[in-house]
Write an enzyme that holds these catalytic residues in place. Structure first.
Site, PDB file in Angstrom:
ATOM      1  N   LYS A 256       0.835  -1.203   0.000  1.00 29.97           N
ATOM      2  CA  LYS A 256       0.000   0.000   0.000  1.00 29.97           C
ATOM      3  C   LYS A 256       0.866   1.247   0.000  1.00 29.97           C
ATOM      4  O   LYS A 256       1.983   1.259   0.520  1.00 29.97           O
ATOM      5  CB  LYS A 256      -0.939   0.013   1.203  1.00 29.97           C
ATOM      6  N   SER A 289     -16.489  11.931   5.715  1.00 27.41           N
ATOM      7  CA  SER A 289     -17.593  12.182   6.635  1.00 27.41           C
ATOM      8  C   SER A 289     -17.249  13.005   7.861  1.00 27.41           C
ATOM      9  O   SER A 289     -18.129  13.637   8.440  1.00 27.41           O
ATOM     10  CB  SER A 289     -18.182  10.848   7.093  1.00 27.41           C
ATOM     11  N   HIS A 317     -21.275   8.590   1.836  1.00 25.67           N
ATOM     12  CA  HIS A 317     -21.885   9.809   2.383  1.00 25.67           C
ATOM     13  C   HIS A 317     -22.378  10.746   1.287  1.00 25.67           C
ATOM     14  O   HIS A 317     -22.690  11.912   1.562  1.00 25.67           O
ATOM     15  CB  HIS A 317     -20.895  10.525   3.297  1.00 25.67           C
ATOM     16  N   LYS A 364     -27.868   5.264   4.994  1.00 23.71           N
ATOM     17  CA  LYS A 364     -27.774   6.682   5.333  1.00 23.71           C
ATOM     18  C   LYS A 364     -28.882   7.454   4.618  1.00 23.71           C
ATOM     19  O   LYS A 364     -29.999   7.481   5.087  1.00 23.71           O
ATOM     20  CB  LYS A 364     -26.370   7.200   5.037  1.00 23.71           C
ATOM     21  N   THR A 393     -22.579 -15.069   3.813  1.00 26.13           N
ATOM     22  CA  THR A 393     -23.419 -14.328   4.761  1.00 26.13           C
ATOM     23  C   THR A 393     -24.870 -14.359   4.310  1.00 26.13           C
ATOM     24  O   THR A 393     -25.159 -14.438   3.108  1.00 26.13           O
ATOM     25  CB  THR A 393     -22.934 -12.872   4.909  1.00 26.13           C
ATOM     26  N   THR A 479     -11.530   7.900  15.415  1.00 27.07           N
ATOM     27  CA  THR A 479     -12.263   8.394  14.247  1.00 27.07           C
ATOM     28  C   THR A 479     -11.603   9.640  13.680  1.00 27.07           C
ATOM     29  O   THR A 479     -11.561   9.840  12.461  1.00 27.07           O
ATOM     30  CB  THR A 479     -13.728   8.682  14.622  1.00 27.07           C
TER      31      THR A 479
END
Length: 575
Positions: A256, A289, A317, A364, A393, A479
């Site tokens: 990365k 966000s 968002h 959202k 899932t 965050t």
């Protein structure tokens, strides 16, 4: 198992004197059992086991009689070799259950980690907030008569109370029940999933789409799959990317390169370090966000094409919030072209069709739950076939998927909710700035109020809730970085001038009561996050005044109840 093995090695002469290879060889036939019968403990256990086999063999069911029980009481039916568990445990010579090694202190570790979070003020408390559909944006706390106004929900457009969405969910819930019944591969693939994926593909004007249980899962599953499957892949990631993307990149085990936030020069410098033949992927968001910044999507696409990279755009968002039909910022950048063409693709190339992959959420602006990815048909089929986060899932409930489709159709055919939300956002930002409240400048619908201290941010949030019945969540590490703690405010169409004035007045009082830094104070400190920093140019909102003046009459009629052809990619592509 390892503990039993260690004990056996220490107390059993046979096991102790036998090599691992010899034991493995013996275990392949009956020789090991024969040897075990010579052991005073294992021999007794084997005999006891065999003595009970006659009672578990296949027989016709019979009713026990009193006489049979009397002639064979339980104690006499047991093998002569049977023994009680406590007798074996009590025999200290048989097995020493006490390890001489110190065990790992799990309790101490957990308490230490929690203590660290309490010390650095990043420990999180969850408020009991129960949003009321019929009184949006009101909610009640633990007691129903304790009502507050919610100012930090991600239900950006109030679609959680939309009648079209709710009625469709009720209809499908009644007919198809509460759950999907399985994974997409086993009993959980249905018309609601196919319809939703067709709606999403049409929204983003991509060939296909795939629905996940959440966008966190979608981001993690997709990014990790790329790195695990494509040899020598390098992922270029914006430094402010969401935790789901960071987790996916970490799980990918790919190399990365983290580039500075929205810094095109830094991104290009890192891209240029690799040959064009090296597989590359650029992962970024449209709206970030916590700060409200917007990515230079078109310029990133330019770099991707120049250096041979795929683009992975998270519009979580932004979907529902931007563009004439709510497809996100990529659509908004060619607003007029998409407004004119409606459900069809414009005749000219657009930013939206230059992006290789778009992920988004249904939880959202669309007011339900779930995540998704859109892109080329073969790309979506690849995710469907290889991504564990999709394969293993349970499918979203039919009612959720049907309600999500209804939300997408509704927002595609109206501009009014987006315009109202943007109008209320501007009102709040402008009035807070006028009284010196430090709003981090940005062009989006997010209103981040800088506090700069975790404890103060928590105090401000608590004071707003307890004294003014206003719920705004404090945002802290991890965050946001330590020292950049803030209050995150998200106006909706339901937060008109009256509620907005209440919020503005309450924040003014809270900043005074807690002596929190205002814009002038931040200027004296040199500024932070664009607040009080010298030479900061004014930021224009992405929604222009001309766009905010539009009405639903300006929408192309072809977006209203269009016939969207089902896309069968998620069912499997026939050769």
């Amino acid at each position: 198992m390892e503990s039993i093995t260690r004990v056996s090695m220490s107390v059993c002469p046979f096991v102790k004197s036998s090599s691992a290879q010899a034991l493995r060889q013996l275990s392949k036939n009956s020789a090991l059992t024969s040897q075990a019968r010579q052991c005073p403990f294992m021999g007794a256990a084997l005999n006891a086991k065999e003595s009970t086999r006659s009672y578990s063999s296949a027989t016709k069911p019979v009713r026990a009689t009193a006489s049979s029980l009397a002639s064979n009481p339980p104690s006499t039916m047991q093998s002569k070799y049977s023994f009680k568990a406590e007798e074996l445990v009590g025999n200290k010579d048989a097995i020493n259950l006490e390890s001489k090694e110190n065990t790992f202190d799990f309790k101490g570790y957990l308490n230490s980690e929690l203590s660290k979070k309490r010390t650095d003020k990043s420990y999180r408390f969850f408020n009991n907030i129960n949003r009321l559909a019929n009184e949006f944006p009101k909610a009640h706390r633990s007691e129903e008569n304790d009502k507050v106004t919610v100012w930090c929900s991600n239900d950006y457009l109030g679609m959680g109370k939309n009648e079209n969405t709710i009625n469709e969910m009720k209809r499908v819930l009644t007919k198809y029940g509460s759950g999907a019944g399985g994974t997409r591969n086993i009993a959980g693939h249905n018309i609601h999933a196919l319809k939703l994926e067709s709606e999403l593909a049409a929204l983003h004007k991509h060939e296909a789409a795939l629905v996940f249980s959440s966008c966190f899962v979608a981001n993690d599953a997709v990014l990790s799959l790329f790195g695990q499957k494509i040899k020598d892949l390098v992922i270029f990631s914006d430094e402010l990317n969401h935790a789901s993307m960071i987790q996916g990149i970490r799980n990918s085990r790919a190399k990365k390169q983290v580039f500075k936030h929205n810094d095109l020069a830094d991104l290009e410098e890192k891209l240029a370090q690799y040959p064009k033949s090296t597989p590359k992927l650029i992962a970024f968001e449209s709206v970030y966000s916590m700060c409200g910044s917007i990515a230079p999507i078109e310029a990133i696409c330019d770099l991707a094409e120049k250096y041979g990279a795929l683009t992975f755009l998270d519009e979580v968002h932004a979907v529902g919030m931007y563009g004439p039909h709510g497809a996100g910022v990529a659509e908004h950048l060619d607003f007029d072209a998409h407004l004119k063409s409606g459900i069809a693709s414009p005749q000219t190339q657009t930013v939206m069709n230059r992006v290789d992959m778009v992920t988004g959420t249904l939880g959202k602006a669309y007011g339900t739950v779930g995540g998704y990815i859109t892109g080329k048909a073969n790309l979506i089929d690849w995710f469907r076939s290889f991504a564990p986060g999709f394969i293993f899932t349970t499918t979203l409930p039919p009612s959720i998927m049907a309600g999500s489709s209804a939300s997408i159709r509704y927002q595609r055919s109206t501009l009014q909710d987006r315009i109202a939300q943007q109008t209320n956002t501007r009102y709040v930002k402008n009035n807070l700035t006028d009284i010196g409240i430090p709003v981090i400048p940005n062009p989006s619908h997010i209103v981040p109020v800088l506090v700069g201290n975790a404890l103060d941010a928590k105090k401000a949030s608590d004071l707003l809730l307890d004294k003014y019945n206003i719920y705004v969540q404090a945002i802290n590490f991890p965050t946001v970085p330590i020292g950049q703690e803030r209050l995150r405010i998200t106006p909706t169409p339901g937060h008109g001038p009256e509620l907005s004035n209440q919020l503005i007045g309450a924040l003014d009082s809270v900043f005074n009561e807690l002596s929190l830094s205002r814009i002038g104070d931040w200027e004296g400190k040199g500024g932070l996050c664009g607040v009080g920093e010298p030479d900061i140019e004014p930021i224009e909102h992405i929604w222009t005044s001309e766009q905010l003046a539009l009405t639903d009459a300006d929408i192309n009629p072809n977006v209203i109840d269009p016939v969207i052809q089902p896309i069968g990619v998620s069912s499997g592509v026939r050769d």
